[in-house]
Enzyme design. Structure first.
Site, PDB file in Angstrom:
ATOM      1  N   TYR A  66      -1.963   5.885  -0.512  1.00  0.00           N
ATOM      2  CA  TYR A  66      -0.860   5.047  -0.024  1.00  0.00           C
ATOM      3  C   TYR A  66      -1.333   3.618   0.217  1.00  0.00           C
ATOM      4  CZ  TYR A  66       1.913   9.250   0.917  1.00  0.00           C
ATOM      5  OH  TYR A  66       2.615  10.409   0.804  1.00  0.00           O
ATOM      6  N   MET A 121      -1.235  12.513   5.571  1.00  0.00           N
ATOM      7  CA  MET A 121      -0.908  13.567   6.545  1.00  0.00           C
ATOM      8  C   MET A 121      -1.813  14.801   6.382  1.00  0.00           C
ATOM      9  SD  MET A 121       2.699  15.491   7.299  1.00  0.00           S
ATOM     10  CE  MET A 121       3.615  14.049   7.777  1.00  0.00           C
ATOM     11  N   LYS A 142      -9.953  20.010  31.627  1.00  0.00           N
ATOM     12  CA  LYS A 142      -8.547  19.608  31.469  1.00  0.00           C
ATOM     13  C   LYS A 142      -8.245  19.444  29.982  1.00  0.00           C
ATOM     14  CE  LYS A 142      -9.926  14.840  32.310  1.00  0.00           C
ATOM     15  NZ  LYS A 142     -10.109  13.837  33.367  1.00  0.00           N
ATOM     16  N   ARG A 155      -6.078   3.793  40.608  1.00  0.00           N
ATOM     17  CA  ARG A 155      -5.205   4.709  39.887  1.00  0.00           C
ATOM     18  C   ARG A 155      -4.697   5.721  40.915  1.00  0.00           C
ATOM     19  NH1 ARG A 155      -7.672   7.924  34.810  1.00  0.00           N
ATOM     20  NH2 ARG A 155      -8.693   8.922  36.575  1.00  0.00           N
TER      21      ARG A 155
END
Ligand SMILES: *Cc1c(COP(=O)(O)O)cnc(C)c1O
EC number: 5.1.1.1
Length: 366
Positions: free
Chosen positions: A256, A311, A35, A132
């Site tokens: 940062y 990033m 998956k 679940r």
């Protein structure tokens, strides 16, 4: 030149890890769980590396179609069965086995006219305590009998909540007891075990095991030490390079927020990998990367991340690597730095990091 980041998927490691599952569960057939695009490794690589599996288990019928289109003739299990009645026709055409966990799905199956000539196999899911998906024990028998009476090939299935931990409730033993009781006298093959069960609870394997994370060489517990003795190999290797070097003076800050302050004059390597590549922004100072040391032996050195991951870049302390230079190869995770270790330093587990490898990272299948 392209940005130097690259994910390499090692199909040989897939083969090795699958053979480890066979050794641990020699009596069971194997659903290789693929998956989430094979936990971020991509289906093509999984198909190549895991072709000797007994079947693939996944969620999205589009991925089942993809496997069929690429020549997979073996079994496919849809782990959450059907999301709509309309999916049933396609699932049947693709010869998928179905996990069935709800009353609604039972009704769809009862009213379905199967013209394919191929009887559908059902893995009926018992909620044995995870709460679940699945039928409560007192509703399980009715669902089983109804589907059996409609001509489906029946299997029993359940899923454990705490196979990777001790002293958590419900325990594997308690859920297994519930399973045995609910399925008593209903003769059908069973599927119980995820990776943690295969590794640590081999009294609860069943006829079809369902390994996911261990096939990728990552720990079900989130702690790499827990799988060292199991001899699994990392399948995904994420690499990049140093693209710049900063000479810091004592007291200077990095990145940062200036989270890291240089305790002495030192060199900082800037690596082309950031959170937009899937590297966790929450990685703390000290999170390891492996660095090609640039020495004659071709050895590597573990260097710690310093400063906030941004990033597109992250920064590492080069004090242990005097020969590191622009172009030095860095492994963010793989065989030298377990993804589990990066995850642990970032408040998560390896599952999340490998699944979140960003689409912008180029992938090669080896
Ligand atoms: C994802 C999944 C698995 C595989 O779990 P791992 O912990 O990755 O081994 C097995 N069974 C079901 C139902 C799942 O959803």
């Amino acid at each position: 030149m392209n940005r130097p980041i690259l994910a390499t998927i090692h199909t040989e490691a897939f083969r090795h890890n699958l053979s480890r599952v066979r050794e641990l569960a020699p009596e069971s057939k194997i659903w290789s769980v693929v998956k989430a695009k094979a936990y971020g490794h991509n289906l093509e690589a999984a198909l190549k590396g895991l072709e000797s599996t007994d079947g693939f288990a996944l969620l999205d019928i589009v991925d089942a179609q993809w496997l069929r289109d690429h020549g997979w003739g073996g079994r496919i299990l849809l782990l959450e069965g059907l999301f709509s009645r309309e999916e049933l026709e396609l699932a049947s055409q693709l010869k998928c086995d179905l996990v069935i966990h709800s009353q609604k799905q039972v009704e769809w199956l009862e009213s379905y006219q199967n013209h394919s000539g191929h009887p559908i196999s059902i893995f009926l899911k018992l909620n044995s305590g995870m709460n679940r998906l699945g039928f409560q024990p007192d509703q399980y028998r009715t669902a089983f009998h109804r589907l059996h009476a409609s001509g489906y090939h029946m299997h029993h299935m359940t899923h454990f909540a705490n196979a990777d931990q001790v002293d958590r409730s419900p325990s594997v033993g308690l859920q297994l007891e519930c399973f045995d009781k609910a399925t008593e006298g209903l003769d059908a093959p069973s599927s119980l075990a995820n990776s943690a069960v295969i590794l640590w609870h081999r009294n609860a394997l069943g006829d079809w095991v369902r390994p996911g994370i261990m096939l990728y060489g990552v720990s079900p517990t989130g702690v790499h030490a827990d799988i060292v003795r199991s001899e699994l190999q990392a399948v995904m290797q994420l690499r990049s390079e140093i693209i710049d070097i900063q000479e810091l003076k004592k007291g200077y800050h990095v990145g940062y927020g200036g989270r890291y302050q240089a305790p002495e004059d030192m060199r900082i390597g800037v690596v082309a990998c950031g959170y937009a590549d899937g590297y966790p922004r929450h990685a703390e100072d000290g999170t390891p990367v492996w660095l090609d040391a640039g020495d004659e032996q071709g050895d590597g050195i573990i260097c710690p991340i310093v400063g906030q991951v941004s990033m597109d870049m992250l920064t590492v302390d080069l004090r242990a690597a005097p020969n590191a230079k622009i172009g030095s190869v860095v492994e963010l995770w793989g065989s030298e730095v377990p993804v589990d270790d990066v995850a642990q330093m970032s408040g998560t587990i390896g599952y999340e990091l490998i699944c979140a490898l960003a689409p912008r990272v180029p992938v090669v299948i080896k």
